[in-house]
Design a protein around this motif. Sequence first.
Motif, PDB file in Angstrom:
ATOM      1  N   TYR A   1      -9.070   7.295  11.918  1.00  0.00           N
ATOM      2  CA  TYR A   1      -8.448   7.201  13.566  1.00  0.00           C
ATOM      3  C   TYR A   1      -8.689   8.300  14.231  1.00  0.00           C
ATOM      4  CZ  TYR A   1      -6.034   3.185  11.350  1.00  0.00           C
ATOM      5  OH  TYR A   1      -5.791   1.927  10.639  1.00  0.00           O
TER       6      TYR A   1
ATOM      7  N   PHE B   1      -0.121   4.004  13.120  1.00  0.00           N
ATOM      8  CA  PHE B   1      -0.232   2.704  12.725  1.00  0.00           C
ATOM      9  C   PHE B   1       0.844   1.922  13.396  1.00  0.00           C
ATOM     10  CE2 PHE B   1      -1.721   5.355   8.926  1.00  0.00           C
ATOM     11  CZ  PHE B   1      -3.081   5.094   9.325  1.00  0.00           C
TER      12      PHE B   1
ATOM     13  N   SER C   1      -2.911  17.531   5.589  1.00  0.00           N
ATOM     14  CA  SER C   1      -1.812  16.581   4.783  1.00  0.00           C
ATOM     15  C   SER C   1      -1.849  15.238   4.876  1.00  0.00           C
ATOM     16  CB  SER C   1      -0.274  16.690   4.828  1.00  0.00           C
ATOM     17  OG  SER C   1      -0.101  18.037   4.149  1.00  0.00           O
ATOM     18  N   LEU C   2      -2.460  14.829   6.383  1.00  0.00           N
ATOM     19  CA  LEU C   2      -2.623  13.511   6.753  1.00  0.00           C
ATOM     20  C   LEU C   2      -4.206  13.052   7.061  1.00  0.00           C
ATOM     21  CD1 LEU C   2       0.131  13.565   9.490  1.00  0.00           C
ATOM     22  CD2 LEU C   2       0.282  12.159   7.875  1.00  0.00           C
TER      23      LEU C   2
ATOM     24  N   ASN D   1       3.633   6.356  14.259  1.00  0.00           N
ATOM     25  CA  ASN D   1       3.009   6.465  15.549  1.00  0.00           C
ATOM     26  C   ASN D   1       1.644   5.960  15.356  1.00  0.00           C
ATOM     27  OD1 ASN D   1       4.665   9.561  16.699  1.00  0.00           O
ATOM     28  ND2 ASN D   1       5.427   7.283  16.597  1.00  0.00           N
TER      29      ASN D   1
ATOM     30  N   THR E   1       0.065  10.807  18.435  1.00  0.00           N
ATOM     31  CA  THR E   1       0.786  11.060  17.109  1.00  0.00           C
ATOM     32  C   THR E   1       0.579  12.476  17.052  1.00  0.00           C
ATOM     33  OG1 THR E   1      -0.165   9.163  16.127  1.00  0.00           O
ATOM     34  CG2 THR E   1       0.447  10.721  14.633  1.00  0.00           C
ATOM     35  N   GLU E   2      -0.368  13.213  17.308  1.00  0.00           N
ATOM     36  CA  GLU E   2      -0.610  14.662  16.976  1.00  0.00           C
ATOM     37  C   GLU E   2       0.200  15.326  17.952  1.00  0.00           C
ATOM     38  OE1 GLU E   2      -2.998  12.305  16.729  1.00  0.00           O
ATOM     39  OE2 GLU E   2      -3.557  12.678  14.467  1.00  0.00           O
TER      40      GLU E   2
ATOM     41  N   ILE F   1       1.733  11.674  -0.591  1.00  0.00           N
ATOM     42  CA  ILE F   1       1.153  13.024   0.284  1.00  0.00           C
ATOM     43  C   ILE F   1       2.344  14.048  -0.386  1.00  0.00           C
ATOM     44  CG2 ILE F   1       1.156  13.983   2.577  1.00  0.00           C
ATOM     45  CD1 ILE F   1       0.903  11.310   3.761  1.00  0.00           C
TER      46      ILE F   1
ATOM     47  N   ILE G   1      -5.023   9.674   4.972  1.00  0.00           N
ATOM     48  CA  ILE G   1      -4.420   8.449   5.402  1.00  0.00           C
ATOM     49  C   ILE G   1      -4.778   8.106   6.816  1.00  0.00           C
ATOM     50  CG2 ILE G   1      -2.327   9.473   6.234  1.00  0.00           C
ATOM     51  CD1 ILE G   1      -0.719   6.992   5.192  1.00  0.00           C
ATOM     52  N   PHE G   2      -5.184   9.070   7.529  1.00  0.00           N
ATOM     53  CA  PHE G   2      -5.504   9.054   8.936  1.00  0.00           C
ATOM     54  C   PHE G   2      -7.183   9.030   9.231  1.00  0.00           C
ATOM     55  CE2 PHE G   2      -1.783  11.051  11.403  1.00  0.00           C
ATOM     56  CZ  PHE G   2      -1.023   9.806  11.029  1.00  0.00           C
TER      57      PHE G   2
ATOM     58  N   ARG H   1       0.834  -1.419  -0.062  1.00  0.00           N
ATOM     59  CA  ARG H   1       0.168   0.020  -0.050  1.00  0.00           C
ATOM     60  C   ARG H   1       0.777   1.231   0.001  1.00  0.00           C
ATOM     61  NH1 ARG H   1      -3.470   2.479   5.105  1.00  0.00           N
ATOM     62  NH2 ARG H   1      -4.203   4.561   3.778  1.00  0.00           N
TER      63      ARG H   1
ATOM     64  N   VAL I   1       0.867   5.452  -0.218  1.00  0.00           N
ATOM     65  CA  VAL I   1      -0.139   6.810  -0.284  1.00  0.00           C
ATOM     66  C   VAL I   1       1.039   8.153  -0.771  1.00  0.00           C
ATOM     67  CG1 VAL I   1      -1.259   8.314   1.399  1.00  0.00           C
ATOM     68  CG2 VAL I   1      -1.164   5.679   1.553  1.00  0.00           C
TER      69      VAL I   1
ATOM     70  N   LEU J   1       3.646  15.345  16.839  1.00  0.00           N
ATOM     71  CA  LEU J   1       3.805  16.147  15.619  1.00  0.00           C
ATOM     72  C   LEU J   1       4.077  17.563  16.036  1.00  0.00           C
ATOM     73  CD1 LEU J   1       1.103  15.371  12.963  1.00  0.00           C
ATOM     74  CD2 LEU J   1       3.781  15.752  12.702  1.00  0.00           C
TER      75      LEU J   1
ATOM     76  N   SER K   1       3.662  26.283   4.248  1.00  0.00           N
ATOM     77  CA  SER K   1       3.441  26.703   5.642  1.00  0.00           C
ATOM     78  C   SER K   1       4.927  26.925   6.605  1.00  0.00           C
ATOM     79  CB  SER K   1       2.771  25.513   6.128  1.00  0.00           C
ATOM     80  OG  SER K   1       2.041  25.737   7.104  1.00  0.00           O
TER      81      SER K   1
ATOM     82  N   SER L   1      -1.644  22.315   8.899  1.00  0.00           N
ATOM     83  CA  SER L   1      -1.002  21.800   7.591  1.00  0.00           C
ATOM     84  C   SER L   1      -0.688  20.653   7.575  1.00  0.00           C
ATOM     85  CB  SER L   1       0.037  22.857   7.144  1.00  0.00           C
ATOM     86  OG  SER L   1       0.478  22.758   5.847  1.00  0.00           O
ATOM     87  N   TYR L   2      -0.266  19.887   8.828  1.00  0.00           N
ATOM     88  CA  TYR L   2      -0.148  18.463   8.834  1.00  0.00           C
ATOM     89  C   TYR L   2      -1.577  18.005   8.868  1.00  0.00           C
ATOM     90  CZ  TYR L   2       5.086  18.618   9.546  1.00  0.00           C
ATOM     91  OH  TYR L   2       6.377  18.785   9.323  1.00  0.00           O
TER      92      TYR L   2
ATOM     93  N   LEU M   1       2.951  22.086   2.962  1.00  0.00           N
ATOM     94  CA  LEU M   1       3.966  22.087   4.381  1.00  0.00           C
ATOM     95  C   LEU M   1       5.052  22.827   4.040  1.00  0.00           C
ATOM     96  CD1 LEU M   1       3.023  18.462   5.573  1.00  0.00           C
ATOM     97  CD2 LEU M   1       2.907  20.569   6.872  1.00  0.00           C
TER      98      LEU M   1
END
Lengths: 552, 552
Positions: free
Chosen positions: B373, A398, B365-366, A396, B378-379, A353, B369-370, A349, A351, B382, A361, B361-362, A358
């Motif tokens: 969840y 997954f 971007s995520l 983190n 994780t956050e 991005i 995929i997230f 898989r 992905v 970040l 930013s 922005s993160y 960013l």
Amino acid sequence: MKIVIGQVNPIIGNFEYNFKLIQDAYKKGLEVNADLVVLPEMVVTGYPPKDLLERDNFCKRAFKYNELIVDLTKDIPILFGSIQENDKVGRKIYNVGILAKNRKIIGCARKILLPYYDVFDETRYFEPGDSPFFINIANKNILITICEDLWGLGKEGYLYGKNPIKDALCKNKDKQKIDLAINISASPYHYMKFNQRKEIFSNITKEFKFDLLYVNCVGANDELIFDGASFFMTSMGELRYLASFFEEDISYLDTDIISFESHSLNENFDVTELMYKALVFGLKEYGKKTNFNGAVLGLSGGIDSSLTACIACDAFGSDNVMGLIMNSPYNSKESLEDALELSKNLNIRSVIIPIEPLMKSYDESLADIFKGYKKDVTEENLQARIRGNLLMAVSNKFGKLLLSTGNKSEMAVGYTTLYGDLAGGLAVISDVYKEDVYKIARWINSKKKVIPERVFIKKPSAELRPGQYDQEKLPPYEILDKILKLFIEEAKSINEIISYGFDRNTVTEVVSMVIKNEYKRRQAPPTLKVTGKAFGYGRRYPIAMRPKLEDI
Amino acid sequence: MKIVIGQVNPIIGNFEYNFKLIQDAYKKGLEVNADLVVLPEMVVTGYPPKDLLERDNFCKRAFKYNELIVDLTKDIPILFGSIQENDKVGRKIYNVGILAKNRKIIGCARKILLPYYDVFDETRYFEPGDSPFFINIANKNILITICEDLWGLGKEGYLYGKNPIKDALCKNKDKQKIDLAINISASPYHYMKFNQRKEIFSNITKEFKFDLLYVNCVGANDELIFDGASFFMTSMGELRYLASFFEEDISYLDTDIISFESHSLNENFDVTELMYKALVFGLKEYGKKTNFNGAVLGLSGGIDSSLTACIACDAFGSDNVMGLIMNSPYNSKESLEDALELSKNLNIRSVIIPIEPLMKSYDESLADIFKGYKKDVTEENLQARIRGNLLMAVSNKFGKLLLSTGNKSEMAVGYTTLYGDLAGGLAVISDVYKEDVYKIARWINSKKKVIPERVFIKKPSAELRPGQYDQEKLPPYEILDKILKLFIEEAKSINEIISYGFDRNTVTEVVSMVIKNEYKRRQAPPTLKVTGKAFGYGRRYPIAMRPKLEDI
């Protein structure tokens, strides 16, 4: 003589688990009515336990498990590696091979030659033994040695000021015949290591006229990969039995008739294949022992991440591997296509991005403070670090192990970004030179074409700005790698390297980069060691130093 | 006896620079017509050169400089530390004190006891000497020892299986009087180390009835801080001369009349002050030897970054220190105010960069995929990593050393984010327990109130989510620190720690966190060592291990 070889994979510090491995091997010995069951060096603790050995409680627990193992024994003797208390002054413990039967210790071989170089720190922990250990089993005079003790009978002996086993054997040579030497080891793999063992041990068996049973452990712990490949060699230096590489292998061997239980002797393996298998095994074991059953990595469409992805798939299975394709405006369309094709071929898989939002930013956040300053390496590093952050976020979220994909040539000269592409739990190929990266990738494709051909032929680039290529500032990899090998692995000086025919400016520039980038390597993830001198634990250089280049 | 003590600050690998230091000390000896000029252990190479010593060329260059130093000498003898070739089997070099005059070597003291524990790797490089070196100078019988050789006359002797100097002295005790022992050292500082030296050496001088001249180097190299504090002690164990702490000090001493050239003997220093000075000096030296003359750090308004900022200002000057205040929606108004007040009090440039736009922005971007969840650690990570990236960007752009601000208690239990707050060239206070962070900060404020009072009294928090406090999951720091000290510094087992009166669940949880977070520390920046057992080079634990907690 009927021997059970317990080529097992102990886990560092997990006495209970390791005890069961030993128990299983011993059961097999009972089943086949062997004359002896042999297990590797320090199988009770796992190797290397490092500073866990400085903990009194840890040592006491190991002693306790020694007793439990001895208590297992019936009439068939077992030889297993462990630690033993030193109750006199000096280091607190010995590295020993304990020989036991009928619930009693028959004797102990204390390791005499304690390796102190590269990844080895044995003088940090162990008091050396002072004399060789001989024993008669099944009417054979047997010399029991532990790893380096045997190497010391060959040319490695010069490393040690004292060499009691060699002294004893040389004195004894014509008087008392030794039928068999047993060597229990925890000997890590590197490129050509098996060939090296075979050659050195072949010389030793011929010189001292004994058969040799070599029992190595298997597994991988942090940087070190233990390849197993236990063997039996005759006093003519001929290999007569070879256990598996990179697999547990509890097997039975009759040294008199050399009956192979399940193995055919195949010494004709490809060293490239072996290195690939080592990397797969090293990664798999690292995952297992740190509780990861899957991995994530950044796919750039380059050769390094392509190879790392292949390794990851073989280690964890495609289903458990995830790729992030984090394209920026500087990445070529081809890179994106190649990354996608690789993902498809590997069935993982992936992905996409895009990191441009960013990048913008960060530019905005830093606009005030950077006002009046030109764009430079800062913004290039930011791209790499944005990718590092995204990868760590996925790791983190997954619970997947992030794999760092840099190769050894880049690590050496610092073509890598701290907290960017250097981020990860394990640096899978960072002990593989760029030329070998290509070689292994070619080997993979020779089995099944998974890496797009374009990946092999395009010019290496980090794609952090328009028109950036590695060879802008670096010599071609076939030259760079040779200079690096001479400087890192053979510890040659600049003048010596030049004397091999390289250009003075090139050599000086390369060496300067290696020295200057020590700080990056200090914070790099653990590296799977596959060469004679890997960065990391076995190569300890100061950061705060200022040598003149010609002095090193 | 008239002695010049050359307490100098050599740079690792810079032979030319170190040669000049030695030359200057020798000139001073000629000027004052001394009986002897003494320089520290391995002053020629700097200490510790680590694996540079494995390079033949490096060693040869050192031997060459030995000759140059010997060639300097006139009628006044010089004793200096260096390396010497071993032309027999074993390690390739000795760690020696070379005594020379009139362009000839008079003799060599070879280091016999080679420390192998904690940060020391001397058995990796050096063949041990086998007998003590005595010499008569100015009608005094002198024993020349190198660092550990002297410690081995005290209780440290039990660490070594053989102890030839102690054996010789004990045999000789009543026969031949030794007037003076000289010890040349490269002995790193840690909390209370000077007191420890004084006590141990005082016992030794009294037992063996000799005066002692102790000549230590000064400087800092990566983790290690060398405090200097060379001294002269009488055979009654009394300190009669004490050179500076953390400063070069080439000074003159007449042991017969104990005339102090410029020093008054002040032993009454504050150990907290000394630790602060060590940190300032360690940072300053690291900057000097890695070509940084300024620093950048994140200011959170918490105690750790406040202390680190104070250290940075004393190391580099306020003009060269830059603070980033990177507030998120989770940071309190008070934190921002406190960071600003600290900046004002320290007179450093601080820049506010809100990280909310980058967080968004993160998240964007995520988002794909997230999807599905929940937000989790994780956050939080970040946020820390966004700050890490901004700090590294500023470090890159302005060429300032990024200082990581975590303390030892956090490092121990993993309350820190890889590539986030762990990012940096040097972890300034990561060998300082949280309680000691407060203690040192209080000491700073007792001199001049720079850290806002509120910083001391608010509950410690990483402010990565609403209402997050360190003590949610951790025991109070006064308990945590005690458990950590017992586990890390004294290597006590869980059961032993509990026996001191701590709660079983708390102890187990703390130990579990320490063990689990080894991987973070492996990638941490170098740590200034100020305790007996710092994370990093002197504490080597496996990552891929799975011990049962009660086994360690």
